[in-house]
Structures are given as C-alpha cells and as structure tokens.
Design an enzyme around this catalytic site. Sequence first.
Site, PDB file in Angstrom:
ATOM      1  N   SER A   1       0.851  -1.191   0.000  1.00 34.24           N
ATOM      2  CA  SER A   1       0.000   0.000   0.000  1.00 34.24           C
ATOM      3  C   SER A   1       0.881   1.232   0.000  1.00 34.24           C
ATOM      4  O   SER A   1       2.018   1.206   0.486  1.00 34.24           O
ATOM      5  CB  SER A   1      -0.894   0.013   1.245  1.00 34.24           C
ATOM      6  OG  SER A   1      -1.570   1.250   1.372  1.00 34.24           O
TER       7      SER A   1
ATOM      8  N   TYR B   1      -2.519  -0.047  10.693  1.00 33.55           N
ATOM      9  CA  TYR B   1      -2.507  -0.483   9.294  1.00 33.55           C
ATOM     10  C   TYR B   1      -1.240  -0.014   8.584  1.00 33.55           C
ATOM     11  O   TYR B   1      -0.570  -0.793   7.891  1.00 33.55           O
ATOM     12  CB  TYR B   1      -3.744   0.075   8.591  1.00 33.55           C
ATOM     13  CG  TYR B   1      -3.851  -0.294   7.128  1.00 33.55           C
ATOM     14  CD1 TYR B   1      -4.238  -1.560   6.734  1.00 33.55           C
ATOM     15  CD2 TYR B   1      -3.567   0.647   6.134  1.00 33.55           C
ATOM     16  CE1 TYR B   1      -4.348  -1.907   5.385  1.00 33.55           C
ATOM     17  CE2 TYR B   1      -3.670   0.322   4.785  1.00 33.55           C
ATOM     18  CZ  TYR B   1      -4.068  -0.959   4.419  1.00 33.55           C
ATOM     19  OH  TYR B   1      -4.169  -1.272   3.086  1.00 33.55           O
TER      20      TYR B   1
END
Length: 701
Positions: free
Chosen positions: A578, A591
């Site tokens: 990501s 995250y």
Amino acid sequence: MNFKYVSYLWDEAKAKSLGNNQVDLLIYRSNLLGADLRLTNYGGGNTSCKTTEKHPLTNEPTEVMWVKGSGGDLGTLKKSGLAALYMDRLLDLKKIYRGLQYEDEMVELFNHCIYDLNSKAPSIDTPLHAFLPFKHIDHLHPDAVIAIAASKDGKAINQELFEGKLGWVDWQRPGFDLGLKLADCLAQNPDIKGIILGQHGLFTWGDEAYSSYLNTLEVIEKASEYLASNEGKRRPVFGGVKIQALEKEQRLTQASKLAPILRGLCSSYQQMVGHFTDDERVLQFVNSNDLDKLAPLGTSCPDHFLRTKIRPLVLELAPDEDITDYKKIKEKLIPAFEEYRKGYTAYYEQCKHPNSPKIRDTNPVVILWKGVGMFTFAKDKQTARVASEFYINAINVMRGAEAISEYISLALQEAFNIEYWLLEEAKLQRMPKEKPLSRKVALITGSAGGIGKAIAKKFVQEGACVVLCDNDADRLKGAEEEFEKTYGKDSFSSNVVDVTDNQSIAKLYQTACLAFGGVDIIVNSAGISISRTIEETKESEWDLMYDILVKGQFLISQQGVEILRKQGLGGDIVNIVSKNALVSGPNNAGYGSAKAAQLHLSRLLAAELGKDKIRVNSVNPDAVIADSKIWAGAWAEGRAKAYGVTVEELPKFYASRTLLNEIILPEDIANGVFACVGGLLNKSTGNVINVDGGLAAAFVR
C-alpha cells in the site's frame, strides 16, 4: 433401452425437435457419443453424415458429406467444427491416388473438395467416411473394442463374438489407403454392421442418425460384456496384487510432496503443468504383478500415445518413501529421468526418417508411482488432465486384452510414424502462440473478490492456471462458479485458507500441487484494514492486522518458497502492499505500520531468495474501493472521517489528490502485478511499483 456398460442418452423428444435436419442430428449424436468416455476419449474419433444439398453454382442437387474436422471434440462439437465436402470430388480423388508412398499429398487435395467455405479443416480420417456408402457413420475408440483389437487373438475373437457381423482390417496408419481398405472389407462382407481396426478402434454405421447411434452402442455393449464375463478367468486381473496402496489421505500427502520435484525434472526442456490421479483403475494397474511387464510395452491406439508418449516412467520409490529431504529424493530420481530421456532419444534415432521433424521433448508425460497413483505433465492443465484420461483408457485396454488373450502394443516404428508424422507436425506448427503466463501456476490469496480476484482473472487471461483462496467460503464459492463459467474448470483450483494458520496453508499448497504439480507465482493479496486514532486502536485490532498482513505474508511465502525450491524453476512472489507503507496518514498507526513491515519483508526476501532465481516485488495500490470487503465496512467510514468527507465522496476525493486525477480500480492493480511476472521484468527484484494515480509522497526515491 437396457445397457449396462455404455450410457444410452438418446432423447426422442430432443431428436424430434431437430426435425429432419441431418446435420443437426449428426451434431446431437456426436455430442451424446462424446459424453461417455467409455465410448471415445476427448478429441478422439469422428462422425459423419451424407446429405443432398443445392450446388451453389448450378442449384442442382449434389451429395455432401459432413464430418468432424481436424482437432475437434465430439462431446462439444458444433456445426463450426464440421468439414463439409462434395462427395463426387472425394470419390474422384481415387483416380489420381498414386499409392501408399504418396499418402500425405492427398490431404492437401481435400481442400479442393470443400463445399461449405466455412468448414473446419478436413481431418486425415475423411476418406474413411467417404468411401463407405452409409448415410451416418461413427468412428470411435472404445476401450472394450480396442482391448479386442489389441489382443494377440483379436481377429479370431472378433469373428467368434460377433459371428461375422463385424469386419476386421489390420493395423494401418489412418489415411487415404485405409479408407480404400475399409471399402474393400465391406465389399467382401456386405452384411457386416461395422469394422474393427486392428489396435485402433471401431467403425459402425446406419441409414439414420438413431440407427447408427444404436448400432454403435450395441457393438460396444457386447464387447464390454464379453470382457467383463472373462475377467479373472484366465488369471487374476493384471496378474494379481503385488503391492498394497497407501490409504487415501496418505496417498494425497505423498503425491503433493513429490509433485513439485517431478514437475521440475519434467521441465528440463520446457516448463510443464501437472495433474495427479489415484483413480481405482490406476491403482489396480500400478499395484499389480503385471505392471513391469505391460508398462514398457506401451500403448496401442494412436490417439493414446500421441497424448501420453509411447511409454510411461515407473518410479522405483517405495509408496511411503520419506520425501522430507527433497534434494536427496531428487538425486535418487535424476538417474531414472536421464535413462528415460536416453531411451526416448534412442527410439527417435532408431525410427527416424530423413525428413522427420526434429526430436521433441524427451521427458515423460506419464509417471506411475506404485501404491500412490499417476502423474501427468503437459503444456497446460487441460492437456495434462486429458493425457491422464487417455492413459486410463490404455490401462482399460491392457486389462481387457489380458483378460481374453494377450495384450500387444503397436510396433515402435509404427508408433514413431504416427508421432512424427509430417501432418501431425504441421498441426503442431499451426498452434497459436503461447500467452505470456502459459505453463505458469499462480496462487493468489484473498482472491474471492476485489484486487485478488482481478489479479486471478488477469493471470488466467494471460494463460496461467490459478489457485483461488480466501477465508470467506461463500464468497470463494461465488468466485469458483464465475471462473468455471467464464474460463473453464481447468483454469483454476481453490481452497478456503486462513493465512495465519500453518496447517491451513499447508492444505492450500497441497491443493496446488495435486491440481497443477506446483506453483510458480505467489501473490500475497489477503488484507484487512482498520482505521482508528492511536487512542481508539485496540490491542486485538493491532494484532489482527499484523497477523493477517505481516505474519500471513511471511507464512504463505515461507511454505511457497519450499515448493519453488523443490521445482528448481525460479519463480515470483508479489506482495500487495500500500502507499500507506510509505506515507504517514492520520488515524492509521496499525494499518500503516503493518504495511511498512510487509514492504520491508519483501525487500528482505528479495535479498535472500535471489540465489534461487526467485524474484520478490511489491505493488503499492491506494484507494481501491471497487469490489472490496474492506471498503464495505468501517474502514471507509474511518477514512472519510479522517479526511472530513462523506463515504460517497471518497472515490472522487482520492482521485483529486493524485497527480493523474484517476480513480484506481482492481484491474489497475492486476496490470501492475502482471508487469512484474509477465516476462519483461525477469531480471528485476526488490522493486516497488506504485499504482496509485501518482502520489508524490509515496515515491520510493
């Protein structure tokens, strides 16, 4: 109709709905015959009918033969798979036929006989149908009939069993001259209802589609009944049991451990995809006293050995052999593979002609393991599966022939003349170019939806076989149904998986190895997202994200690397990370830091695995909302809150902050992953590809 050994599938209502359209009835009959593998194998056999049509130039009636074209399959035959030819022109070819020595030149002349310009290319068996006068003809490869045709006393058995109602033509390579011999056989025996081709197959016929179908079934049923009634009378089946099979679960465990090693050895010339079966018929053969006698003899029917090679490789491994040390096992197997390759090369050198095509891959297609089962290896899953089915056909033939007489295989020179036939070589040369991921197997976690499923679709479209896996069983079932409908059953395998559990992962890789022989590409796409401020983040949520994203990537890669090393073919690991691995955003401590750990783990593995030719790369998406479970939950609400927009405004918001002002879709990530594994970056590892529309803060350098 009462048939025990064949399937009577004729539906009178369906047939009536086709009216008197003989071509439609031909297709219907063909599909029924092709649906029963006891009657003929995939792609094998051909059927025909003769009709009266209008000549396109004169409008005069003319007789046309419709026959299955080259390379088709009866079970799936459509009109586009038929060749339609003028009968008068086919018969005129007899006038210019120069004899057996000039057989191959006749095939080119079939093109001058074509009636329907949309025809499939006519097959080599065209004259076999043309020179018999019947309106409907079936040519099949039923195991029961070939068992008679491939037995030492086959001709006498045929005469006695069918009381002279079936003719017999000794083995000859299919072609124009064999068509003439069929016509001669009929001329000498005008009351016969079919002809057995020695070591090859069966011709049957009728005046109508139904009478031909029924005649075919009756002949095969009688042959099957005869074999069944004699089995075990002369001697035990295959000489009796020599070795006991392992229990089912132990067989699958052993096979899955050995498959990647075999795949690597079979891929010394070009990469192969595998298939495994422990079918009862296979086990009966490989566990028998007669295995060592019959396996070296090879197959009889040309359709069989064209798919399987003339002989299998029989492994000299104990069923319960310890496969833990794969290097030790590989060293033990290498001499057997070298011996097989030498034997195949000697067969080629002994039998080749001055104009024979170059020798092909010398590795085995069929590998037998006593007590465990059979592996087959080919260019793709379908071809490997079909090779397995064909060898089971060959096993059936050997069992039947040994029950009534003595099995005889095709002479090596005759086998070579088929395998390296210039017409077969031309057919191979006409095959379409392979796709970039042909011969590759890809395992993609989280592939029941979103990014993972998009990657799996892209890979299948580019030629790969894929292993679908997800922790959501219902969603995975939906993906399975979609893939089977769109791409076919041979394109994928699947398993529910928990990427945090080693036993679950081991089961997943077992599925991959049994279905395809191993794996080449591993894509870690399983994900979870929880967006909270640091004070709102629960310890359990922190652990869950690290377990799935970091531990999951580690465990999947760890077990995958073992298989890649067993194969010795290199490979790829691609991790879906990501932009959050690089960008410090709000409300994202858990995250974002887990994604950063994923990214650095990718770098570490790239450094460690380069010596094994295993490339490890990462793709960094951002804001992929479509078809995502993550965005369907609280994550979207959390991100919307963090940025002060509504959930509905998120796609537009994310696009507006990119340099390209683009919304990112799952397909975009799939393209990024394909760039890593599609062949153009084979010398690149440790890279990060950003697929985020352009975020300067996420630039790696």
